[in-house]
Design a protein around this motif. Structure first.
Motif, PDB file in Angstrom:
ATOM      1  N   ARG A 101      57.571  33.321  -9.757  1.00  0.00           N
ATOM      2  CA  ARG A 101      56.492  33.151  -8.711  1.00  0.00           C
ATOM      3  C   ARG A 101      55.899  31.915  -8.635  1.00  0.00           C
ATOM      4  N   ALA A 102      55.874  31.392  -9.956  1.00  0.00           N
ATOM      5  CA  ALA A 102      55.416  30.175  -9.834  1.00  0.00           C
ATOM      6  C   ALA A 102      56.172  29.105  -9.272  1.00  0.00           C
ATOM      7  N   GLN A 103      57.587  29.452  -9.274  1.00  0.00           N
ATOM      8  CA  GLN A 103      58.505  28.385  -8.480  1.00  0.00           C
ATOM      9  C   GLN A 103      58.308  28.514  -7.309  1.00  0.00           C
ATOM     10  N   MET A 104      58.184  30.124  -6.765  1.00  0.00           N
ATOM     11  CA  MET A 104      58.236  30.053  -5.421  1.00  0.00           C
ATOM     12  C   MET A 104      57.113  29.372  -4.599  1.00  0.00           C
ATOM     13  N   LEU A 105      55.930  29.400  -5.431  1.00  0.00           N
ATOM     14  CA  LEU A 105      54.886  28.625  -4.863  1.00  0.00           C
ATOM     15  C   LEU A 105      54.965  27.093  -4.731  1.00  0.00           C
ATOM     16  N   GLY A 106      56.042  26.567  -5.335  1.00  0.00           N
ATOM     17  CA  GLY A 106      56.231  25.118  -5.157  1.00  0.00           C
ATOM     18  C   GLY A 106      56.169  24.377  -6.355  1.00  0.00           C
ATOM     19  N   TYR A 107      55.913  25.002  -7.762  1.00  0.00           N
ATOM     20  CA  TYR A 107      55.619  24.415  -8.918  1.00  0.00           C
ATOM     21  C   TYR A 107      57.058  24.292  -9.406  1.00  0.00           C
ATOM     22  N   ASN A 108      57.197  22.982 -10.034  1.00  0.00           N
ATOM     23  CA  ASN A 108      58.333  22.644 -10.811  1.00  0.00           C
ATOM     24  C   ASN A 108      57.843  22.893 -12.326  1.00  0.00           C
ATOM     25  N   THR A 109      58.226  23.994 -12.744  1.00  0.00           N
ATOM     26  CA  THR A 109      57.861  24.667 -13.898  1.00  0.00           C
ATOM     27  C   THR A 109      58.309  23.927 -15.090  1.00  0.00           C
ATOM     28  N   PHE A 110      59.536  23.071 -15.063  1.00  0.00           N
ATOM     29  CA  PHE A 110      59.904  22.443 -16.078  1.00  0.00           C
ATOM     30  C   PHE A 110      58.727  21.473 -16.611  1.00  0.00           C
ATOM     31  N   TYR A 111      58.142  20.652 -15.849  1.00  0.00           N
ATOM     32  CA  TYR A 111      57.281  19.605 -16.165  1.00  0.00           C
ATOM     33  C   TYR A 111      55.961  20.272 -16.749  1.00  0.00           C
TER      34      TYR A 111
END
Length: 349
Positions: free
Chosen positions: A213-223
């Protein structure tokens, strides 16, 4: 004013810990002058015990940032601590660097090992990430115990005869060391609270709850996971450096899986993802070890294990976590009881 009310408990604890060595000296019948001079007594002994708790608390809170806040299960967290400990020991003993340069080297080592762990972040997650980190830590554990590095790392005996700065010599300047360790522990805690309340920390919590869901909101979770890894690694490495400055020997056991399990136990006892639970868990973990060993001797391991089982069964969210979940229910129950006794006005909320 609101911030002061929110932090009254932590400020009260800080004042208590500052005054504690003096209170112990007075209760032991030791003069303040003798205590300040570093003479033996209960105050000096318990200063050493609390220093060990502070070091464990730094280690535990760094693990709580990964597991409790970001949701990264790592079985190699002991490597973060051990790299800092060995880097500090080798810098002081072999390279003969002064303390500021030693700490700078420890910070660099913390960043490097976090980047090493981050290589696998885009590829694996969950239990697979945990096993990969365990592999990294196991390799490091084997390397520092190898015969080829015996002259530098001490092999399976450990790193010994490390020169300590005169003003932080735990034998002669234990009170100074105590206050330095106390100050560093509270600064780490306050920084972690600030980090978790920041936008970056909030994204880390979102990653723990639902990374997709965080990725769907546009966040690059890797960083964001990389930032959490770097902060956690640097903190644990500095805790390892403090361990080196305090202990006479840097043992290779601090790089083993057992040490990671100890960090896991501490945050489970205190409360996963609470930050303050890591501090409480470290204190409970070390004090349980000390007092049960003192009372029961060799049988203490079995009793400690039973205590851990009881804590998991009856305090499932940890000490701090359970308090946060149950406090309104407990307060309502006590209010009702006081009202039934006529101590509290029934119309007063």
């Amino acid at each position: 004013m609101k911030n002061l009310r929110d932090n009254v408990a932590i400020l009260a604890l800080l004042v208590f810990l500052i005054a504690l060595p003096f209170l112990l000296a007075i209760l032991d019948g030791q003069s303040i002058g003798a205590m300040l001079a570093g003479q033996s007594g209960n105050s000096k002994f318990y200063q050493g015990l609390l220093i060990e708790i502070f070091i464990l608390a730094i280690f535990a809170i760094s693990y709580d940032l990964l597991l409790g806040i970001t949701g990264l299960l790592s079985f190699g967290h002991a490597m973060f601590f051990a790299v800092g400990a060995y880097a500090a020991g080798i810098a002081l003993k072999t390279l003969k660097l002064p303390l500021p340069q030693t700490l700078a080297l420890v910070v660099v080592a913390g960043v490097v090992q976090a980047l090493l762990f981050s290589i696998v972040l885009p590829r694996v997650k969950g239990i697979t990430f945990a096993l990969v980190t365990l592999g990294f830590a196991s390799v490091f554990h084997i390397v520092i115990m190898s015969h080829e590095l015996n002259d530098i790392a001490g092999g399976d005996v450990g790193l010994q005869n490390i020169p300590k700065p005169d003003f932080l010599d735990p034998a002669n300047q234990r009170l100074t060391f105590y206050f330095v360790a106390l100050a560093f522990t509270f600064l780490v805690y306050l920084f972690y609270r600030r980090f978790v309340d920041s936008p970056t920390g909030r994204v880390c919590i979102a990653i723990r709850e639902n990374e997709h869901r965080a990725q769907m909101l546009g966040y690059n979770t890797f960083y964001f996971k990389l930032v959490a890894l770097i902060v956690s690694s640097i903190t644990a490495a500095l805790g390892g450096a403090l361990h080196t400055l305090y202990q006479p020997i840097v043992s290779p056991t601090i790089a083993s899986l057992v040490y990671t399990v100890n960090a896991l136990l501490m945050i489970l006892i205190g409360g996963v993802g609470t930050l303050s639970g890591a501090l409480v868990g470290a204190a409970a973990f070390r004090l349980l070890q000390f007092f049960l060993d003192k009372i029961f001797g060799e049988s203490s391991s079995f009793i400690i294990g039973m205590v851990y089982v009881a804590l998991v069964l009856f305090v499932p969210y940890g000490i701090i976590g359970t308090w946060r979940v149950k406090r309104w229910e407990w307060q309502a129950a006590w209010r009702a009881r006081l009202q039934s006794w006529g101590i509290l006005d029934k119309h007063k909320k």
